[in-house]
Design an enzyme around this catalytic site. Sequence first.
Site, PDB file in Angstrom:
ATOM      1  N   GLY A 198       0.815  -1.211   0.000  1.00 58.61           N
ATOM      2  CA  GLY A 198       0.000   0.000   0.000  1.00 58.61           C
ATOM      3  C   GLY A 198       0.843   1.252   0.000  1.00 58.61           C
ATOM      4  O   GLY A 198       0.543   2.206   0.727  1.00 58.61           O
ATOM      5  N   ALA A 199       1.879   1.291  -0.849  1.00 57.98           N
ATOM      6  CA  ALA A 199       2.870   2.375  -0.772  1.00 57.98           C
ATOM      7  C   ALA A 199       2.662   3.464  -1.810  1.00 57.98           C
ATOM      8  O   ALA A 199       3.525   4.327  -1.972  1.00 57.98           O
ATOM      9  CB  ALA A 199       4.276   1.792  -0.915  1.00 57.98           C
ATOM     10  N   GLY A 242      -0.644   7.965   0.988  1.00 63.26           N
ATOM     11  CA  GLY A 242      -0.861   7.965   2.427  1.00 63.26           C
ATOM     12  C   GLY A 242       0.333   7.528   3.244  1.00 63.26           C
ATOM     13  O   GLY A 242       1.485   7.898   2.977  1.00 63.26           O
ATOM     14  N   SER A 293      -4.174  -0.652  14.527  1.00 64.85           N
ATOM     15  CA  SER A 293      -4.999   0.547  14.621  1.00 64.85           C
ATOM     16  C   SER A 293      -5.526   0.694  16.044  1.00 64.85           C
ATOM     17  O   SER A 293      -5.617  -0.287  16.794  1.00 64.85           O
ATOM     18  CB  SER A 293      -6.179   0.432  13.649  1.00 64.85           C
ATOM     19  OG  SER A 293      -7.168   1.414  13.891  1.00 64.85           O
ATOM     20  N   TYR A 313     -13.809  -4.175  10.479  1.00 65.25           N
ATOM     21  CA  TYR A 313     -12.517  -3.481  10.429  1.00 65.25           C
ATOM     22  C   TYR A 313     -11.738  -3.696  11.723  1.00 65.25           C
ATOM     23  O   TYR A 313     -10.532  -3.995  11.695  1.00 65.25           O
ATOM     24  CB  TYR A 313     -12.737  -1.983  10.196  1.00 65.25           C
ATOM     25  CG  TYR A 313     -11.454  -1.181  10.153  1.00 65.25           C
ATOM     26  CD1 TYR A 313     -10.592  -1.278   9.063  1.00 65.25           C
ATOM     27  CD2 TYR A 313     -11.103  -0.334  11.202  1.00 65.25           C
ATOM     28  CE1 TYR A 313      -9.419  -0.549   9.018  1.00 65.25           C
ATOM     29  CE2 TYR A 313      -9.929   0.396  11.167  1.00 65.25           C
ATOM     30  CZ  TYR A 313      -9.089   0.293  10.074  1.00 65.25           C
ATOM     31  OH  TYR A 313      -7.920   1.019  10.040  1.00 65.25           O
TER      32      TYR A 313
END
Length: 312
Positions: free
Chosen positions: A21-22, A25, A151, A176
């Site tokens: 996911g680079a 963000g 998270s 999530y």
Amino acid sequence: MTGWSTADIPRQRGRTAVITGATGGLGYETALALARAGANVVLTGRNGAKGQDALARIRAQLPDAAVIYETLDLASLASVADFAARFAASHDALDLLINNAAVMALPKRQVTSDGFEMQFGTNYLGHYALTAHLLPQLCRGQNTRVVNLSSLAHRTGAINFADLQSQRAYVPWRAYCQSKLAMLMFALELQRRSARNGWGIMSNAAHPGYARTELIPNGPGTDSLSWRLGRYLQPFMSHSAAAGALPTLFAATSPAAEPGGYYGPDWFYELKGPPVPARIMPQARDTVVAEQLWDVSAMLTGVSFDQIATAA
């Protein structure tokens, strides 16, 4: 550790890092900081155009950066296996794996190409399979680290083995939270197994606090109550994506980071600020559930750490 920043990152020259996911963000900011520190960085993502744009932005700031982009869709076990095979063909060792990519609170239940609930499949199972596939390269790395992104949501998470895929009842936020609890439990269990089996991997975890990224509008969307409320609170309660990446970078590079450590921001409720040790909820430390989750993950993905370690 007080006031730790990117200026405190040790030189990373000669180290190879893979970041999921680079292309934007937190992942992009993590890649930029590691490239600036001299690492050979492999950016991964689902969108090739975004990948090339991320490369261009990094090279505009760091013309000599050793960065490449590779396609990797964590919502597809075939894509995960294909990426790992390509990486193994061109790299004998991997020093740093940052499992960063995520989707958040999708309004309607969606599934991956393998039929898993999208958040559990992308945020957790894809990373579990990726890490297992890359185990031979990780074991040959130098001062190897694996960092899992969890998270604040893990605090209210629970692993529901009776309905892991939210087929009976899909509640976006609950799904999530489960996926992010699974990521933290995975980090802690990987450290225990690495120590027990002599893999030489230091596994830890981090969370960004409340970082201003595309994660919320790409999940619940701009019509959701959480997005509207967050928009008003952002100036007071949040920090930038670059600041949100600091706990990850600390976990990935700092000599003070510990095996099985968990890092997040230091301000109220760990929402923003420089990295410090973060609170781990009791359910994340449940070793019985962690072992069961590990075994279930191997069954669901068809990827076994033990078999890969033996073959290597």
